[in-house]
Write a protein that holds these residues in place. Structure first.
Motif, PDB file in Angstrom:
ATOM      1  N   VAL A   1      -5.502  -0.055  -6.792  1.00 22.79           N
ATOM      2  CA  VAL A   1      -4.757  -0.173  -8.046  1.00 22.79           C
ATOM      3  C   VAL A   1      -3.964  -1.475  -8.103  1.00 22.79           C
ATOM      4  CG1 VAL A   1      -4.528   2.305  -8.478  1.00 22.79           C
ATOM      5  CG2 VAL A   1      -2.775   1.117  -7.138  1.00 22.79           C
ATOM      6  N   GLY A   2      -3.773  -1.931  -9.338  1.00 23.97           N
ATOM      7  CA  GLY A   2      -2.899  -3.063  -9.576  1.00 23.97           C
ATOM      8  C   GLY A   2      -1.745  -2.619 -10.454  1.00 23.97           C
ATOM      9  N   LYS A   3      -0.788  -3.509 -10.648  1.00 21.97           N
ATOM     10  CA  LYS A   3       0.362  -3.191 -11.492  1.00 21.97           C
ATOM     11  C   LYS A   3       0.405  -4.160 -12.660  1.00 21.97           C
ATOM     12  CE  LYS A   3       2.985  -1.617  -7.494  1.00 21.97           C
ATOM     13  NZ  LYS A   3       4.055  -1.957  -6.547  1.00 21.97           N
TER      14      LYS A   3
ATOM     15  N   MET B   1       0.820  -1.201   0.000  1.00 17.20           N
ATOM     16  CA  MET B   1       0.000   0.000   0.000  1.00 17.20           C
ATOM     17  C   MET B   1       0.857   1.255   0.000  1.00 17.20           C
ATOM     18  SD  MET B   1      -3.078   1.030   2.573  1.00 17.20           S
ATOM     19  CE  MET B   1      -3.983   2.550   2.347  1.00 17.20           C
ATOM     20  N   VAL B   2       1.893   1.260   0.812  1.00 25.02           N
ATOM     21  CA  VAL B   2       2.803   2.410   0.849  1.00 25.02           C
ATOM     22  C   VAL B   2       3.441   2.604  -0.518  1.00 25.02           C
ATOM     23  CG1 VAL B   2       4.933   3.297   1.818  1.00 25.02           C
ATOM     24  CG2 VAL B   2       3.249   2.220   3.317  1.00 25.02           C
ATOM     25  N   SER B   3       3.851   1.517  -1.140  1.00 25.06           N
ATOM     26  CA  SER B   3       4.453   1.578  -2.461  1.00 25.06           C
ATOM     27  C   SER B   3       3.477   2.169  -3.483  1.00 25.06           C
ATOM     28  CB  SER B   3       4.892   0.178  -2.892  1.00 25.06           C
ATOM     29  OG  SER B   3       5.365   0.200  -4.217  1.00 25.06           O
ATOM     30  N   ASN B   4       2.227   1.715  -3.434  1.00 25.24           N
ATOM     31  CA  ASN B   4       1.226   2.240  -4.349  1.00 25.24           C
ATOM     32  C   ASN B   4       0.933   3.711  -4.087  1.00 25.24           C
ATOM     33  OD1 ASN B   4       1.021  -0.201  -5.607  1.00 25.24           O
ATOM     34  ND2 ASN B   4      -0.935  -0.782  -4.692  1.00 25.24           N
TER      35      ASN B   4
ATOM     36  N   LEU C   1      -0.046   1.274 -13.880  1.00 19.34           N
ATOM     37  CA  LEU C   1      -1.004   0.996 -12.827  1.00 19.34           C
ATOM     38  C   LEU C   1      -2.369   0.819 -13.475  1.00 19.34           C
ATOM     39  CD1 LEU C   1      -0.100   3.675 -10.112  1.00 19.34           C
ATOM     40  CD2 LEU C   1       0.418   1.230 -10.026  1.00 19.34           C
ATOM     41  N   THR C   2      -3.201  -0.052 -12.922  1.00 18.11           N
ATOM     42  CA  THR C   2      -4.558  -0.213 -13.426  1.00 18.11           C
ATOM     43  C   THR C   2      -5.549   0.027 -12.287  1.00 18.11           C
ATOM     44  OG1 THR C   2      -4.537  -2.602 -12.989  1.00 18.11           O
ATOM     45  CG2 THR C   2      -3.856  -1.875 -15.198  1.00 18.11           C
ATOM     46  N   LEU C   3      -6.622   0.728 -12.637  1.00 14.28           N
ATOM     47  CA  LEU C   3      -7.673   1.039 -11.670  1.00 14.28           C
ATOM     48  C   LEU C   3      -8.998   0.568 -12.264  1.00 14.28           C
ATOM     49  CD1 LEU C   3      -8.338   2.506  -8.946  1.00 14.28           C
ATOM     50  CD2 LEU C   3      -8.808   4.556 -10.320  1.00 14.28           C
ATOM     51  N   GLY C   4      -9.688  -0.331 -11.558  1.00 12.89           N
ATOM     52  CA  GLY C   4     -10.915  -0.919 -12.074  1.00 12.89           C
ATOM     53  C   GLY C   4     -12.051   0.073 -12.243  1.00 12.89           C
ATOM     54  N   ARG C   5     -13.074  -0.344 -12.997  1.00  9.73           N
ATOM     55  CA  ARG C   5     -14.214   0.512 -13.328  1.00  9.73           C
ATOM     56  C   ARG C   5     -14.903   1.073 -12.084  1.00  9.73           C
ATOM     57  NH1 ARG C   5     -17.782   1.272 -17.568  1.00  9.73           N
ATOM     58  NH2 ARG C   5     -16.603  -0.181 -18.879  1.00  9.73           N
TER      59      ARG C   5
END
Length: 225
Positions: free
Chosen positions: A32-34, A4-7, A108-112
């Motif tokens: 978010v995902g990577k 979480m800190v990294s994100n 980074l990817t963020l869902g709908r």
């Protein structure tokens, strides 16, 4: 906790997220995902939908629009901090162009659902403005594609279809008179060239001027656009 800190550190470097409150940033960082895209791998594909916003962290990608014949035009190049897929997430329509990694690209990817939480409420005026802006961008993409890839016949055909309203039976009709000068400015050609094209289209049966002055655009004109 380390992830979480990294994100959090990552999204704080992205201009898109710079105005988030601490609470919003923490929520986004948790969602978010990577993902890593190889060179030549599509991030989004024209004509398809995706369910995530993709933010480029490193690397480079090209925005490419292609026609039914496979001809391509590069609309833009995307760099770290740029994001992809927001138009489809806002209006729920397929992507108007493809985005392809030009080199190895980390994102980074963020869902709908998580993306929607960052937007104004769906029924608000601000959301309506966003949808309007997306539609303008889609029309601009189509116009750039037609100017780059189509001959004058194809550009005139597409412009006529955009002018027209549904008339049932597969044909469309333009009820207001279309100025040849305005049409020429829209398609990037001379007035004389547009007049010749319009005359030829009428002689070949693609369009028909009716007694009331309206213009009937026949279904087969779509083969030119």
């Amino acid at each position: 906790m380390t992830t979480m800190v990294s994100n959090l550190e990552l999204i704080r470097r992205v201009p898109l997220f710079s105005r988030l409150t601490a609470l919003q940033a923490a929520s986004v960082a948790d969602a978010v995902g990577k993902r890593r895209f190889k060179r030549g791998e599509p991030i989004v594909e024209q004509g398809k939908k995706s369910n995530a916003l993709t933010i480029i962290l490193t690397g480079r990608a090209r925005v490419i629009s292609s026609d039914v014949r496979g001809r391509e035009v590069i609309l833009a190049t995307m760099y770290p901090g740029d994001y992809v897929g927001e138009m489809s997430l806002i209006d729920d329509a397929p992507h108007s162009a493809s985005v392809v990694a030009e080199v190895q690209t980390d994102a980074l990817t963020l869902g709908r659902l998580e993306f929607a939480r960052c937007l104004p409420e769906n029924g608000s005026m601000a959301y309506a403005v966003l949808e309007g802006l997306v539609q303008r961008l889609r029309r601009a993409d189509r116009k750039i594609e037609s100017l780059a890839l189509m001959d004058v016949y194809g550009r005139v055909a597409r412009a006529l279809l955009e002018f027209a309203g549904e008339n049932g039976g597969g044909h469309v009709v333009i009820r207001d008179k279309v100025s040849r000068q305005d049409l020429a400015k829209m398609v990037g050609a001379s007035r004389e060239m547009v007049s010749r094209v319009m005359k030829d289209l009428e002689e070949r049966g693609f369009i028909e001027t009716r007694d009331d002055g309206s213009l009937l655009v026949k279904e087969q004109i779509q083969s030119l656009s």
